[in-house]
Design a protein around this motif. Structure first.
Motif, PDB file in Angstrom:
ATOM      1  N   VAL A 253      30.189  21.586 -41.122  1.00  0.00           N
ATOM      2  CA  VAL A 253      29.095  21.418 -40.169  1.00  0.00           C
ATOM      3  C   VAL A 253      27.797  21.236 -40.949  1.00  0.00           C
ATOM      4  O   VAL A 253      27.430  22.086 -41.766  1.00  0.00           O
ATOM      5  CB  VAL A 253      28.962  22.635 -39.232  1.00  0.00           C
ATOM      6  CG1 VAL A 253      27.806  22.424 -38.255  1.00  0.00           C
ATOM      7  CG2 VAL A 253      30.265  22.883 -38.471  1.00  0.00           C
ATOM      8  N   MET A 335      31.067  17.987 -38.093  1.00  0.00           N
ATOM      9  CA  MET A 335      30.117  18.013 -36.984  1.00  0.00           C
ATOM     10  C   MET A 335      28.723  18.029 -37.600  1.00  0.00           C
ATOM     11  O   MET A 335      28.469  18.824 -38.513  1.00  0.00           O
ATOM     12  CB  MET A 335      30.340  19.258 -36.120  1.00  0.00           C
ATOM     13  CG  MET A 335      29.478  19.312 -34.870  1.00  0.00           C
ATOM     14  SD  MET A 335      30.048  20.565 -33.684  1.00  0.00           S
ATOM     15  CE  MET A 335      29.417  22.054 -34.442  1.00  0.00           C
ATOM     16  N   THR A 419      34.307  12.622 -36.634  1.00  0.00           N
ATOM     17  CA  THR A 419      32.892  12.958 -36.777  1.00  0.00           C
ATOM     18  C   THR A 419      32.286  13.187 -35.393  1.00  0.00           C
ATOM     19  O   THR A 419      32.395  12.328 -34.513  1.00  0.00           O
ATOM     20  CB  THR A 419      32.148  11.815 -37.498  1.00  0.00           C
ATOM     21  OG1 THR A 419      32.729  11.620 -38.796  1.00  0.00           O
ATOM     22  CG2 THR A 419      30.674  12.132 -37.662  1.00  0.00           C
ATOM     23  N   TYR A 420      31.655  14.329 -35.227  1.00  0.00           N
ATOM     24  CA  TYR A 420      31.040  14.679 -33.954  1.00  0.00           C
ATOM     25  C   TYR A 420      29.536  14.845 -34.186  1.00  0.00           C
ATOM     26  O   TYR A 420      29.106  15.789 -34.852  1.00  0.00           O
ATOM     27  CB  TYR A 420      31.652  15.964 -33.393  1.00  0.00           C
ATOM     28  CG  TYR A 420      33.123  15.821 -33.078  1.00  0.00           C
ATOM     29  CD1 TYR A 420      33.539  15.368 -31.830  1.00  0.00           C
ATOM     30  CD2 TYR A 420      34.089  16.103 -34.039  1.00  0.00           C
ATOM     31  CE1 TYR A 420      34.880  15.219 -31.532  1.00  0.00           C
ATOM     32  CE2 TYR A 420      35.440  15.950 -33.756  1.00  0.00           C
ATOM     33  CZ  TYR A 420      35.835  15.507 -32.505  1.00  0.00           C
ATOM     34  OH  TYR A 420      37.170  15.355 -32.225  1.00  0.00           O
ATOM     35  N   TYR A 422      25.410  15.015 -32.943  1.00  0.00           N
ATOM     36  CA  TYR A 422      24.618  15.578 -31.848  1.00  0.00           C
ATOM     37  C   TYR A 422      23.132  15.468 -32.160  1.00  0.00           C
ATOM     38  O   TYR A 422      22.717  15.283 -33.309  1.00  0.00           O
ATOM     39  CB  TYR A 422      24.975  17.053 -31.602  1.00  0.00           C
ATOM     40  CG  TYR A 422      24.468  17.998 -32.678  1.00  0.00           C
ATOM     41  CD1 TYR A 422      23.180  18.533 -32.618  1.00  0.00           C
ATOM     42  CD2 TYR A 422      25.267  18.337 -33.768  1.00  0.00           C
ATOM     43  CE1 TYR A 422      22.707  19.367 -33.613  1.00  0.00           C
ATOM     44  CE2 TYR A 422      24.803  19.168 -34.761  1.00  0.00           C
ATOM     45  CZ  TYR A 422      23.527  19.687 -34.677  1.00  0.00           C
ATOM     46  OH  TYR A 422      23.038  20.512 -35.676  1.00  0.00           O
ATOM     47  N   TYR A 486      31.016  25.166 -28.238  1.00  0.00           N
ATOM     48  CA  TYR A 486      31.327  23.969 -29.024  1.00  0.00           C
ATOM     49  C   TYR A 486      31.612  24.333 -30.483  1.00  0.00           C
ATOM     50  O   TYR A 486      32.594  23.876 -31.083  1.00  0.00           O
ATOM     51  CB  TYR A 486      30.153  22.988 -28.976  1.00  0.00           C
ATOM     52  CG  TYR A 486      30.070  22.129 -27.743  1.00  0.00           C
ATOM     53  CD1 TYR A 486      31.175  21.438 -27.256  1.00  0.00           C
ATOM     54  CD2 TYR A 486      28.852  21.970 -27.073  1.00  0.00           C
ATOM     55  CE1 TYR A 486      31.084  20.621 -26.135  1.00  0.00           C
ATOM     56  CE2 TYR A 486      28.755  21.152 -25.949  1.00  0.00           C
ATOM     57  CZ  TYR A 486      29.865  20.489 -25.480  1.00  0.00           C
ATOM     58  OH  TYR A 486      29.761  19.679 -24.370  1.00  0.00           O
ATOM     59  N   TRP A 487      30.755  25.141 -31.065  1.00  0.00           N
ATOM     60  CA  TRP A 487      30.922  25.527 -32.462  1.00  0.00           C
ATOM     61  C   TRP A 487      32.219  26.320 -32.650  1.00  0.00           C
ATOM     62  O   TRP A 487      32.926  26.134 -33.644  1.00  0.00           O
ATOM     63  CB  TRP A 487      29.733  26.367 -32.913  1.00  0.00           C
ATOM     64  CG  TRP A 487      28.537  25.584 -33.352  1.00  0.00           C
ATOM     65  CD1 TRP A 487      27.873  24.638 -32.643  1.00  0.00           C
ATOM     66  CD2 TRP A 487      27.859  25.689 -34.599  1.00  0.00           C
ATOM     67  NE1 TRP A 487      26.800  24.155 -33.369  1.00  0.00           N
ATOM     68  CE2 TRP A 487      26.780  24.788 -34.570  1.00  0.00           C
ATOM     69  CE3 TRP A 487      28.045  26.474 -35.720  1.00  0.00           C
ATOM     70  CZ2 TRP A 487      25.900  24.638 -35.634  1.00  0.00           C
ATOM     71  CZ3 TRP A 487      27.167  26.327 -36.788  1.00  0.00           C
ATOM     72  CH2 TRP A 487      26.113  25.407 -36.737  1.00  0.00           C
ATOM     73  N   PHE A 490      35.168  24.044 -32.587  1.00  0.00           N
ATOM     74  CA  PHE A 490      35.229  23.247 -33.818  1.00  0.00           C
ATOM     75  C   PHE A 490      35.749  24.087 -34.980  1.00  0.00           C
ATOM     76  O   PHE A 490      36.549  23.605 -35.788  1.00  0.00           O
ATOM     77  CB  PHE A 490      33.848  22.673 -34.146  1.00  0.00           C
ATOM     78  CG  PHE A 490      33.859  21.743 -35.325  1.00  0.00           C
ATOM     79  CD1 PHE A 490      34.287  20.440 -35.185  1.00  0.00           C
ATOM     80  CD2 PHE A 490      33.446  22.174 -36.583  1.00  0.00           C
ATOM     81  CE1 PHE A 490      34.316  19.577 -36.275  1.00  0.00           C
ATOM     82  CE2 PHE A 490      33.464  21.323 -37.678  1.00  0.00           C
ATOM     83  CZ  PHE A 490      33.900  20.012 -37.528  1.00  0.00           C
ATOM     84  N   PRO A 496      35.176  20.045 -31.207  1.00  0.00           N
ATOM     85  CA  PRO A 496      34.298  20.937 -30.436  1.00  0.00           C
ATOM     86  C   PRO A 496      34.661  21.045 -28.960  1.00  0.00           C
ATOM     87  O   PRO A 496      34.142  21.905 -28.253  1.00  0.00           O
ATOM     88  CB  PRO A 496      32.912  20.308 -30.606  1.00  0.00           C
ATOM     89  CG  PRO A 496      33.192  18.865 -30.812  1.00  0.00           C
ATOM     90  CD  PRO A 496      34.470  18.814 -31.597  1.00  0.00           C
ATOM     91  N   TRP A 504      32.733  15.765 -25.505  1.00  0.00           N
ATOM     92  CA  TRP A 504      31.966  15.343 -26.686  1.00  0.00           C
ATOM     93  C   TRP A 504      32.805  14.314 -27.429  1.00  0.00           C
ATOM     94  O   TRP A 504      33.767  14.660 -28.098  1.00  0.00           O
ATOM     95  CB  TRP A 504      31.691  16.560 -27.561  1.00  0.00           C
ATOM     96  CG  TRP A 504      30.775  16.330 -28.725  1.00  0.00           C
ATOM     97  CD1 TRP A 504      30.523  15.168 -29.378  1.00  0.00           C
ATOM     98  CD2 TRP A 504      30.003  17.333 -29.400  1.00  0.00           C
ATOM     99  NE1 TRP A 504      29.649  15.356 -30.409  1.00  0.00           N
ATOM    100  CE2 TRP A 504      29.306  16.689 -30.441  1.00  0.00           C
ATOM    101  CE3 TRP A 504      29.842  18.700 -29.218  1.00  0.00           C
ATOM    102  CZ2 TRP A 504      28.466  17.384 -31.307  1.00  0.00           C
ATOM    103  CZ3 TRP A 504      29.005  19.386 -30.086  1.00  0.00           C
ATOM    104  CH2 TRP A 504      28.319  18.742 -31.116  1.00  0.00           C
ATOM    105  N   LYS A 506      34.121  11.541 -30.212  1.00  0.00           N
ATOM    106  CA  LYS A 506      33.953  11.276 -31.634  1.00  0.00           C
ATOM    107  C   LYS A 506      32.924  10.173 -31.802  1.00  0.00           C
ATOM    108  O   LYS A 506      32.839   9.247 -30.982  1.00  0.00           O
ATOM    109  CB  LYS A 506      35.276  10.836 -32.265  1.00  0.00           C
ATOM    110  CG  LYS A 506      36.345  11.911 -32.327  1.00  0.00           C
ATOM    111  CD  LYS A 506      37.622  11.349 -32.934  1.00  0.00           C
ATOM    112  CE  LYS A 506      38.753  12.364 -32.900  1.00  0.00           C
ATOM    113  NZ  LYS A 506      40.019  11.789 -33.395  1.00  0.00           N
TER     114      LYS A 506
END
Length: 554
Positions: A253, A335, A419-420, A422, A486-487, A490, A496, A504, A506
C-alpha cells in the motif's frame, strides 16, 4: 496479580510485584508461560518467545500490544552507517510495555517533536494484536512518513484498525536523515549493500523479524502487507523494487508516495557536502571522523546539508521508477493513492507558515525553476488572474503535476499487478493533527486556502495519527469505517472489495477509474442516517487537468 479474559486466554498469576517491576521472571515461572498462539490464533499470554528472547506485552481494551521490541542491534559506534546487525539474544523476560527511543532527528511541528532527538539506539518495532484475531491473521507492517528525516513508529495508534479488521499491525522505527542515507565511496568500500539506504535496509530487517516471529503473535508470515505514507509510501515502492525484499510481503500500500530514488552520483554529491559541513572532509580517515561525531553535531550539519536516499548497493540497484515501468519488481497486488490537494500543505508550510506568503514574482520564479522549458505553457494554463492568491495558483499547479505523475504510476503498476487506485476527496475534513492544533492558535492557519484534503489528512481515517482523535462528524466516521474495511480486505487477500462497500475496480489505463473516497453531507435534522459517499469515478484526469500535463514535452 492475575488476569482473566472472556476469550478463554490463559490467566497468568505472578507472585512478586518486585520481580514484575524489574521486567524479569524466575526460570521456573518463565518456562511455565505459554509463548505461542492459542487455538483462536492470539498469543495465549502476554509473554511471547521471539527468536532473540521473551517479551512481555500489555493488555488494552480490545487488543494487546508489545512495544519497543528490538529487531536489530544498536547502530552506534563502529556500527554507525552499517547494515542492520542481528540483535543479541537475552535470557529472562524483557518488558515490551513502552516505546523505544525515536531515531535521531531535528525538531518538527508535530506534537512530541518540539526538541531535538539524539538517540541512535532506536531500531525497534511495535506489535498490536486484536482480541478478535483469527488464526494466521493478516499482518500489516506500517512505515511512517516524515520526509526521511523525522517521525517514528509510535506516531501511529492503530487501535481502531485492529479492532475492526482483526489484522495484526506492526509499526517500525528506522534510521533517518544523514544517519540513515549517507552514500560515500568509503562506505561502499566497506559494504556493497548499504550505502545510501541504511534506513531502507532497517525496514527489510524489520520485515525479516516479522517473517521469523509473527506466528508467535498469531500472525501469518505468508500474508504480510507492507504499507506507508509520504516518505513511508515511497519506501514501500523502494522495497517493491528491491531484490533483497523479495518474499517478505504479499501486498503493498502506497499512500501519497512516489517511486523514485535519486541517482548514486546525486546521493554522493549530497553526502560529500554533508561531510564538509560537519568538518570531516580533511580528516585522514573520513569514516572514523564521522563515527566519532556526536549525533547532535550530525543533526546540526544536516540542517545545512541534507541527505536523501539514493540508488546503490545490491539491495537497491535500480531506480524504483524504472523498475515499475519495466516490470522488474516484486509483483504483488498494490493499493495506492493520494489526497485531492496534496500540495496545499506544502504551500502553507513553505510560505505562509513562515510569515512570507507567496508573491506574484515568487510564483513566476518557482514555476520557471520547476518546469523549465515548459514554464511559459504552465503560466498560461494557470494564470494568476484565475486565483485568489499566488499561493492558490501554485497549489493548483503542483496538484496538477503531482497528480499526473501519480496517474503514470497507476498505469505502470497496472500493467503487471492488480492495482487499486484511489483519491481521498473528503475536502471538508478536519486537517491532520499538527495543522488542526495550529489552527486553534493561528488565524493564518485557520484562514489559509488549503484547497481540499491535504497531505496526511487521510491517515486519521485509518488510525489515530499522533494518538489524536480528530472532531469528525458522523458522515466522516462512516467514511472512516468504510476505508478501514477496504484496507482490511486488501490486507486479507490483496483485494479491497467486500460486502456492503461500493465496488472498487482494478485500475485500467483504458478506463482510468479509481475510487473517490468521501463522506456524504447528511442533514442532522433529516431522515437519512450518516453515510460515506465513496464511488468509482473516471473524473480524476479532468479534475486535475491531466490532459494539459500530458501534452507537455517530457
Amino acid at each position: 496479580m492475575s488476569r482473566t479474559r472472556p476469550s478463554n486466554r490463559v490467566a497468568v498469576a505472578f507472585a512478586s510485584a518486585g520481580v514484575l517491576g524489574l521486567g524479569l521472571l524466575s526460570p521456573v515461572a518463565s518456562d511455565a508461560l505459554k509463548s505461542g498462539p492459542d487455538a483462536a490464533g492470539r498469543p495465549a499470554s502476554l509473554v511471547v518467545r521471539t527468536a532473540a528472547g521473551k517479551v512481555r506485552g500489555d493488555s488494552r481494551t480490545g487488543y494487546d500490544e508489545w512495544l519497543g521490541i528490538s529487531y536489530a542491534a544498536d547502530p552506534t559506534g563502529a556500527d554507525r552507517w552499517k547494515s542492520p546487525q542481528p540483535v543479541a539474544k537475552w535470557s529472562g523476560v524483557r518488558n515490551a510495555t513502552a516505546f523505544a527511543n525515536r531515531c535521531a532527528q531535528n525538531t518538527g511541528w508535530d506534537p512530541g517533536y518540539e526538541k531535538t532527538i539524539t538517540s541512535e539506539d532506536c531500531l525497534a518495532l511495535n506489535v498490536y494484536v486484536p482480541d478478535g484475531a483469527k488464526a494466521d491473521a493478516p499482518v500489516v507492517v506500517w512505515i511512517h512518513g516524515g520526509g526521511n528525516t523525522g517521525g517514528a513508529g509510535q506516531d501511529t495508534d492503530p487501535r481502531k484498525f485492529v479492532q475492526q479488521t482483526g489484522a495484526i499491525i506492526v509499526t517500525v522505527n528506522y534510521r533517518l536523515g544523514a544517519l540513515g542515507f549517507l552514500n560515500l565511496p568509503e562506505l561502499r568500500a566497506e559494504s556493497g549493500n548499504g550505502p545510501g539506504n541504511y534506513g531502507l535496509l532497517d525496514q527489510q530487517a524489520a520485515l525479516r523479524w516479522v517473517h521469523t516471529n509473527i506466528a508467535r503473535f498469531g500472525g501469518s508470515p505468508k500474508n504480510v502487507t507492507i504499507a506507508g505514507q509520504s516518505a513511508g509510501g515511497s519506501a514501500v515502492c523502494d522495497e517493491l523494487a528491491s531484490p533483497t525484499a523479495k518474499g517478505l510481503f504479499a501486498h503493498a500500500v502506497i499512500v501519497s508516495g512516489g517511486c523514485n530514488l535519486q541517482t548514486t552520483a546525486a546521493g554522493q554529491a549530497q553526502s560529500t557536502a554533508f561531510v564538509k559541513t560537519v568538518g570531516c572532509d580533511t580528516a585522514s580517515d573520513v569514516l572514523t571522523c564521522l563515527r566519532a561525531k556526536p549525533a547532535a553535531e550530525l543533526l546540526a550539519a544536516q540542517k545545512k546539508s541534507g541527505v536523501s536516499p539514493s540508488v546503490g548497493g545490491t539491495a537497491f540497484p535500480v531506480n524504483p521508477g524504472t523498475a515499475v515501468q519495466t516490470g522488474n519488481f516484486n509483483r504483488v497486488p498494490v493499493m495506492l493513492g493520494q489526497t485531492n490537494s496534496e500540495r496545499g500543505l506544502f504551500t502553507f508550510q513553505n510560505y505562509d507558515y513562515l510569515g512570507t506568503p507567496m508573491t506574484a514574482a515568487v510564483y513566476e520564479q518557482q514555476v520557471r525553476a520547476t518546469y523549465g522549458a515548459n514554464a511559459d505553457k504552465v503560466l498560461a494554463e494557470y494564470p494568476l488572474s484565475a486565483y485568489g492568491t499566488p499561493g492558490e495558483a501554485w497549489t493548483a499547479v503542483q496538484n496538477g503535476s503531482t497528480s499526473y505523475t501519480r496517474q503514470q504510476l497507476f498505469g505502470s503498476l497496472s500493467r503487471y499487478v492488480p492495482t487499486y487506485a484511489y483519491e481521498f476527496a473528503e475536502s471538508d475534513t478536519p486537517h491532520f493533527t499538527s495543522i488542526h492544533l495550529l489552527q486553534q492558535k493561528s488565524e493564518t492557519a485557520r484562514d489559509f486556502p488549503f484547497g481540499g484534503a491535504i497531505h496526511v489528512d487521510d491517515l486519521g481515517y485509518i488510525w489515530e495519527y499522533l494518538g489524536q482523535t480528530l472532531p469528525y462528524d458522523d458522515d466522516q466516521l462512516e467514511l472512516s469505517h468504510q476505508m478501514i474495511s477496504y484496507w482490511g480486505h486488501f490486507a486479507d487477500d490483496g483485494n479491497p472489495n467486500g460486502s456492503r462497500t461500493p465496488d472498487w475496480p482494478k485500475y485500467s489505463i483504458d478506463t482510468g477509474k479509481l475510487m473517490s473516497l468521501k463522506a456524504c453531507d447528511t442533514a442532522p435534522s433529516g431522515n437519512r442516517a450518516p453515510a460515506a459517499c465513496s464511488k468509482a469515478t473516471d473524473g480524476f484526469a479532468a479534475e486535475h487537468d491531466l490532459g494539459f500535463w500530458a501534452s507537455l514535452p517530457s
